[in-house]
Design a protein around this motif. Sequence first.
Motif, short mmCIF file in Angstrom:
data_model
loop_
_atom_site.label_atom_id
_atom_site.label_comp_id
_atom_site.label_asym_id
_atom_site.label_seq_id
_atom_site.Cartn_x
_atom_site.Cartn_y
_atom_site.Cartn_z
N VAL A 79 14.20 -41.44 -11.47
CA VAL A 79 15.49 -41.73 -12.12
C VAL A 79 15.97 -40.52 -12.91
CG1 VAL A 79 16.64 -43.16 -13.86
CG2 VAL A 79 15.07 -44.21 -12.21
N PHE A 80 15.08 -39.95 -13.71
CA PHE A 80 15.46 -38.77 -14.48
C PHE A 80 15.73 -37.59 -13.55
CE2 PHE A 80 14.54 -34.83 -16.72
CZ PHE A 80 15.37 -34.96 -17.82
N TYR A 81 14.87 -37.37 -12.58
CA TYR A 81 15.04 -36.25 -11.65
C TYR A 81 16.38 -36.33 -10.94
CZ TYR A 81 13.91 -32.98 -7.88
OH TYR A 81 13.92 -31.93 -7.01
N ASP A 82 16.74 -37.53 -10.48
CA ASP A 82 18.00 -37.71 -9.76
C ASP A 82 19.21 -37.53 -10.66
OD1 ASP A 82 16.61 -38.18 -7.44
OD2 ASP A 82 16.80 -40.37 -7.54
N SER A 83 19.02 -37.66 -11.96
CA SER A 83 20.16 -37.51 -12.88
C SER A 83 20.53 -36.04 -13.11
CB SER A 83 19.83 -38.15 -14.24
OG SER A 83 18.97 -37.33 -15.03
N MET A 84 19.65 -35.12 -12.74
CA MET A 84 19.88 -33.71 -13.02
C MET A 84 20.77 -33.06 -11.96
SD MET A 84 17.81 -32.89 -15.72
CE MET A 84 16.75 -31.44 -15.64
N PRO A 85 21.62 -32.11 -12.35
CA PRO A 85 22.41 -31.38 -11.35
C PRO A 85 21.49 -30.67 -10.35
CG PRO A 85 23.23 -30.96 -13.56
CD PRO A 85 21.95 -31.70 -13.73
N SER A 86 21.93 -30.62 -9.11
CA SER A 86 21.18 -29.93 -8.06
C SER A 86 21.85 -28.58 -7.80
CB SER A 86 21.17 -30.78 -6.78
OG SER A 86 20.48 -30.12 -5.74
N LEU A 93 25.53 -39.62 -14.99
CA LEU A 93 26.83 -39.11 -15.46
C LEU A 93 26.64 -38.11 -16.60
CD1 LEU A 93 29.94 -39.13 -15.68
CD2 LEU A 93 29.72 -41.17 -17.13
N ILE A 94 25.81 -38.45 -17.57
CA ILE A 94 25.62 -37.59 -18.74
C ILE A 94 25.01 -36.26 -18.35
CG2 ILE A 94 24.36 -37.35 -20.92
CD1 ILE A 94 24.61 -40.48 -21.14
N ASN A 95 23.99 -36.28 -17.51
CA ASN A 95 23.31 -35.04 -17.15
C ASN A 95 24.08 -34.21 -16.12
OD1 ASN A 95 21.12 -34.95 -18.86
ND2 ASN A 95 19.74 -36.00 -17.46
N LYS A 96 24.65 -34.86 -15.12
CA LYS A 96 25.32 -34.11 -14.05
C LYS A 96 26.50 -33.31 -14.58
CE LYS A 96 23.33 -35.57 -10.05
NZ LYS A 96 22.69 -34.68 -9.05
#
Length: 573
Positions: free
Chosen positions: A468-475, A388-391
């Motif tokens: 986990v970190f990678y998946d938190s980032m916007p694509s 949530l925070i990163n996306k």
Amino acid sequence: MDPCRRAAATPEAFDRARKSNRKERMSSNSPSGIRAPRVRRRAALALAASMTAAVAMTACSHDSTDDSASAAPGATRVSAGLQKLMSTAPWSSGQWGLQVADLRTGKVVQSKSADSQFMTGSTAKTFAVSAALDVLGDDHRFRTPVVHSGTVSADGRLSGDLIMVGSGDLALGGRTTASGGLDVPDFDHYDANAVPGMATVTEEDPLAGVDELARQVAASGIRHVDGDVVIDNRLWDPVSIGGVPITPTIVNDNLIDVLVTPGAPGEPAKVDWRPKTAAFGVDAQVTTTPAGSKPTVTTESVSPGHIRVRGSVPADAKAPFVTTYQVPDPAAFARTVLIEALARNGVSVSAPALGANPDSKLPASAEVNSMPVSATYTSPPFKEYAKLINKVSHNLGANLLPPLMAAHNGQRTYADGMRIEKEFLTRAGVDPQAVSLVDAQGLPGDKATPSAQVALLRHLARQDDFDVFYDSMPSMGVDGSLADVIGRTDPAAGHIRAKTGTLVSSYQGKLALGTKALAGYIDAKDGHRYAFAMYVNNIPVPSGSVSDAIDLALKANRQLGAMAAAVYESPKA
């Protein structure tokens, strides 16, 4: 509302303004220094409405007179494609820094001013989120208990107080999906007021966690509370960042969502709001203007507990057009909605539902911790909060991380948490002299070198929980704050995971794009994964107008997206 409060709280909103380029996007008004209402609309509507938010941000911004980014030691090695993108107007007037490194070998394949510090904008969240994942763990769950003093009689009368103990749960059930994750839209209501016409509200009931606690209290046998209901917000010392209270108890991001549905031109618009609570009444007078006009909706409180909504929305605004009001006293708000939830579940309370939180009634924390537990709400795992925070670049969520880390380590202050973050970065191989971070969200005091950002990204890629970190980032080209930076059919779409950063400020006394930043990972066409960081600071806005500043920020979004896509195609200089 003090415009500086929302401005300081929303450095990332310009990243999402780019979505105004897509037809039928949403429009929003939210409580973040430059946040705005939520409703899907045309580009012109979202862009024009965001101008007032930018005015507030400019009025409260720092003057970026530091020229450290221009003194770039080290050799420059940049591909012709990137050099061309950086050297055209107006980008050539800014200070550029970047680094691209092969994750497997560590070899730096492109570099420019990589050891000079740049304002990070919200790329600072990568430092805070990764530190919190290290300290708390990706499976950490927030447990919010309701305990009670006194005794419960056979007929269910509690002779003492009910106490809800804040745990720092950002969502408190208000975003939890049926599958147990958190609902993460591309443009969140927390940024609704920053760029009107863009945001959406989630489908979930913002009071879901509070209602669950009330149901459990009723199931425990309590039918009436002779004492009071108290919110215990003592997990850390009180702190505000950019005028926004960072509290251990949060309900609906401590916002009231105001939902506006336009009528025909000249007719009143319909106004609704959520969550519904006696804590706030809404006095709304919103008109409908012709299609294509800009929204002018504002929310403010002229007296305690009363929200005044004024302005207009165009007839072609998709409903609901969202604007938000920031709750000034989160503890009092949480107390009222909890008492109301108890009533809905058959538990009456002698004390009035409205009024200040009676925290003077709280006994010592050690005593509270030993009290009988009547209810507990358990959150989804922390990896969902990282997402949530990163996306969506959630500022309140980011600023919860330092005090959460401090509390986890037996400390109490935001500054304690920032020290813990710095210690993590040092362990991760980031040069302490290469970063200067004063908060977790990315306000103007936050600076880092491209090489420091890439060092962190390389460290994270070597960890067992990297996914986990990678998946938190916007694509890029897919979701979050990068959903519309490049087209969804672009060859690079879906191959770039990165965090954005944006600040509009003043530079040498003039309005400027203080920073536009992008940092993350590229799965390039050559089959290698690269870590990268790109910054451009202090691009003047020649006209000095807010609308032109917003337009520049939108163009910068696309420019850095194009640069990342160019690296995808040809990573090496």
